[in-house]
Design an enzyme around this catalytic site. Structure first.
Site, PDB file in Angstrom:
ATOM      1  N   CYS A 297      71.882  44.792  37.188  1.00  0.00           N
ATOM      2  CA  CYS A 297      70.888  45.307  36.495  1.00  0.00           C
ATOM      3  C   CYS A 297      70.170  46.489  36.596  1.00  0.00           C
ATOM      4  CB  CYS A 297      69.803  44.031  35.734  1.00  0.00           C
ATOM      5  SG  CYS A 297      68.874  43.455  37.455  1.00  0.00           S
TER       6      CYS A 297
ATOM      7  N   ALA B 156      68.646  33.160  48.261  1.00  0.00           N
ATOM      8  CA  ALA B 156      69.881  33.141  48.029  1.00  0.00           C
ATOM      9  C   ALA B 156      70.778  33.605  48.933  1.00  0.00           C
ATOM     10  CB  ALA B 156      70.407  34.048  46.682  1.00  0.00           C
TER      11      ALA B 156
HETATM   12  N1  SAH Z   1      69.885  34.711  35.616  1.00  0.00           N
HETATM   13  C1  SAH Z   1      68.783  34.786  35.242  1.00  0.00           C
HETATM   14  C2  SAH Z   1      68.017  36.104  35.501  1.00  0.00           C
HETATM   15  C3  SAH Z   1      67.958  36.341  37.056  1.00  0.00           C
HETATM   16  S1  SAH Z   1      66.699  37.452  37.294  1.00  0.00           S
HETATM   17  C4  SAH Z   1      68.902  34.772  33.898  1.00  0.00           C
HETATM   18  O1  SAH Z   1      69.981  34.817  32.952  1.00  0.00           O
HETATM   19  O2  SAH Z   1      68.079  34.327  33.115  1.00  0.00           O
HETATM   20  C5  SAH Z   1      66.814  37.660  39.158  1.00  0.00           C
HETATM   21  C6  SAH Z   1      65.976  36.343  39.647  1.00  0.00           C
HETATM   22  O3  SAH Z   1      66.269  36.437  40.971  1.00  0.00           O
HETATM   23  C7  SAH Z   1      64.765  36.180  39.536  1.00  0.00           C
HETATM   24  O4  SAH Z   1      64.184  34.841  39.023  1.00  0.00           O
HETATM   25  C8  SAH Z   1      64.070  36.196  40.883  1.00  0.00           C
HETATM   26  O5  SAH Z   1      62.836  35.433  41.140  1.00  0.00           O
HETATM   27  C9  SAH Z   1      65.174  35.566  41.752  1.00  0.00           C
HETATM   28  N2  SAH Z   1      65.472  36.031  43.161  1.00  0.00           N
HETATM   29  C10 SAH Z   1      64.960  37.178  43.604  1.00  0.00           C
HETATM   30  N3  SAH Z   1      65.307  37.375  44.878  1.00  0.00           N
HETATM   31  C11 SAH Z   1      65.720  36.336  45.407  1.00  0.00           C
HETATM   32  C12 SAH Z   1      66.363  35.925  46.316  1.00  0.00           C
HETATM   33  N4  SAH Z   1      66.652  36.569  47.862  1.00  0.00           N
HETATM   34  N5  SAH Z   1      66.830  34.663  46.265  1.00  0.00           N
HETATM   35  C13 SAH Z   1      66.945  33.922  45.280  1.00  0.00           C
HETATM   36  N6  SAH Z   1      66.494  34.189  44.073  1.00  0.00           N
HETATM   37  C14 SAH Z   1      65.866  35.636  44.160  1.00  0.00           C
END
Ligand code: SAH
Length: 389
Positions: free
Chosen positions: A330, A270
């Site tokens: 979270c 991200a």
């Molecule tokens: N929005 C989702 C939950 C997100 S949990 C829902 O409501 O169901 C956070 C997510 O971020 C996880 O799936 C994890 O794999 C992802 N993640 C962790 N680091 C990341 C990064 N640097 N870039 C993109 N995604 C990432």
């Protein structure tokens, strides 16, 4: 029975249930790791029963204010109470956290229900030692078709426990479809992240989707697409999800197909992808930020806050004037004040005025205990950026 005498001024005198090693005045009766201990105050008055693990920073976790054994009848009673409580909440009982650790009087025990199947985590040594008894109690109270153990959470390391996953009872289906709210989800109890879905966010998917009609939406940290799919279903114009995990992206794409929704899921980091979108001069009307907890302890808080601020700043730059931001944290270490200060810092840097539209929290199947601040961990807000202000 073996026991632990707690020093004056420990958190337990303020209603908390955890005893740290620095809170201990004396250990008597030579308890073994995983045993039940009786807790006493410094004047030898009883404080209840706790589970003991000298390897953990939290040496004792109280689970009862009385003398109490951890037998199958006890687990049945506590599980039944947890289920009864959930039934009063008006939530979908097919996709729900039925037992949530301290908040249900079972420290370290987490039970999620997906249709006819249960996923169990035992994150404390004492509960892990008793997982067959817990599985027996679950069979008796809930009568599931299967119980899968997802004990691969890294938190188990703090209790000296290894990572394991597998079947405890019945036969676990391969990934299967489950209708949750208005959407069909693929549930993979054995291989999915966490125990499958982020149950704590389910109500927020629907709430944020209400803000998305006709908008171009970017769902950052989309996992299996909860926010993205709910927004598309609620009438968003275009939806993109960004997620780093290939398996989560694959599941999100399957979910989109099953629901006949067109969402573009991008497998990317991200931080990098937001920068790239900025250099492409992309713009969106609603951006959702739902990152993983960047901090597991107080020590890494400032680094975590830099990470949070960076994604907020980038998101604000990608928003059209009048655009909306829904953002979540979270980690219980990021309290209300810290979170809102970080958001205002990003707003100042982006030269944007943000007006709050909504407050969000963890779904009610993750109940908060007044005297255990750690049980309140998920916070979220929606804002709109004030165009021409
Ligand atoms: N929005 C989702 C939950 C997100 S949990 C829902 O409501 O169901 C956070 C997510 O971020 C996880 O799936 C994890 O794999 C992802 N993640 C962790 N680091 C990341 C990064 N640097 N870039 C993109 N995604 C990432």
């Amino acid at each position: 029975m073996a026991g632990v005498v707690v020093k004056p001024r420990a958190r337990i005198y303020h209603g908390h249930d955890w005893v740290y090693s620095s809170d201990i005045k004396k250990i008597f009766g030579d308890p073994s790791p995983g045993d039940i201990v009786s807790l006493k105050d410094f004047k030898d008055r009883p404080l209840g029963s706790g589970i003991y693990n000298p390897k953990s920073q939290i040496v004792v976790r109280r689970f009862s204010r009385q003398k109490q054994q951890l037998d199958v009848e006890f687990f049945k009673r506590r599980i039944q109470r947890a289920v009864d409580h959930r039934e009063t909440l008006g939530l979908d009982m097919q996709a729900i956290r039925l037992v949530w650790s301290e908040s249900d009087g079972l420290p370290g025990v987490i039970v999620d229900r997906y249709g006819d199947h249960l996923v169990l985590q035992t994150l404390t040594l004492a509960m892990d030692q008793r997982k067959t008894t817990i599985a027996e109690a679950l069979q008796s109270v809930i009568k599931p078709k299967s119980i899968t153990e997802r004990n691969d959470s890294p938190i188990r390391g703090a209790e000296g426990l290894e990572s394991v996953k597998g079947l405890l009872f019945g036969s676990t289906p391969e990934a299967f479809d489950l209708q949750i709210g208005g959407l069909i989800y693929q549930v993979d109890m054995l291989e999915g992240q966490k125990t499958g879905l982020y149950l704590d966010q389910l109500a927020n998917h629907a709430a944020v989707a209400e803000l998305s009609k006709d908008l171009r939406v970017l769902d950052v940290f989309s996992h299996q697409g909860g926010f993205a799919l709910a927004c598309k279903q609620a009438g968003a114009a275009e939806v993109t999800g960004i997620e780093i995990s290939a398996s989560a992206v694959a599941a999100a794409q399957i979910n989109a197909t099953r629901n006949d929704l067109k969402v573009n899921f991008v497998k990317a980091n991200a931080f990098d992808h937001l920068r790239e979108l900025e250099s492409q001069k992309a713009s969106f009307d609603l951006i959702i930020l739902d990152p993983p907890s960047f901090t597991k302890n107080k020590g890494s808080l400032s680094g975590a806050l830099r990470g949070y601020k960076e994604i907020h700043l980038r998101a604000l730059k990608l928003l059209q004037p009048g655009g909306r931001l829904a953002t979540f944290s979270c980690s219980h270490h990021i309290n209300h004040e810290t979170f809102t200060q970080m958001i205002s810092g990003a707003a100042v840097d982006a030269k944007r005025t943000l007006r709050r539209l909504a407050n969000y929290s963890q779904r009610a199947d993750h109940p908060v205990i007044a005297t255990l601040p750690e049980t309140e961990y998920l916070r979220g807000f929606a804002y709109e950026t004030m165009g021409g202000w």
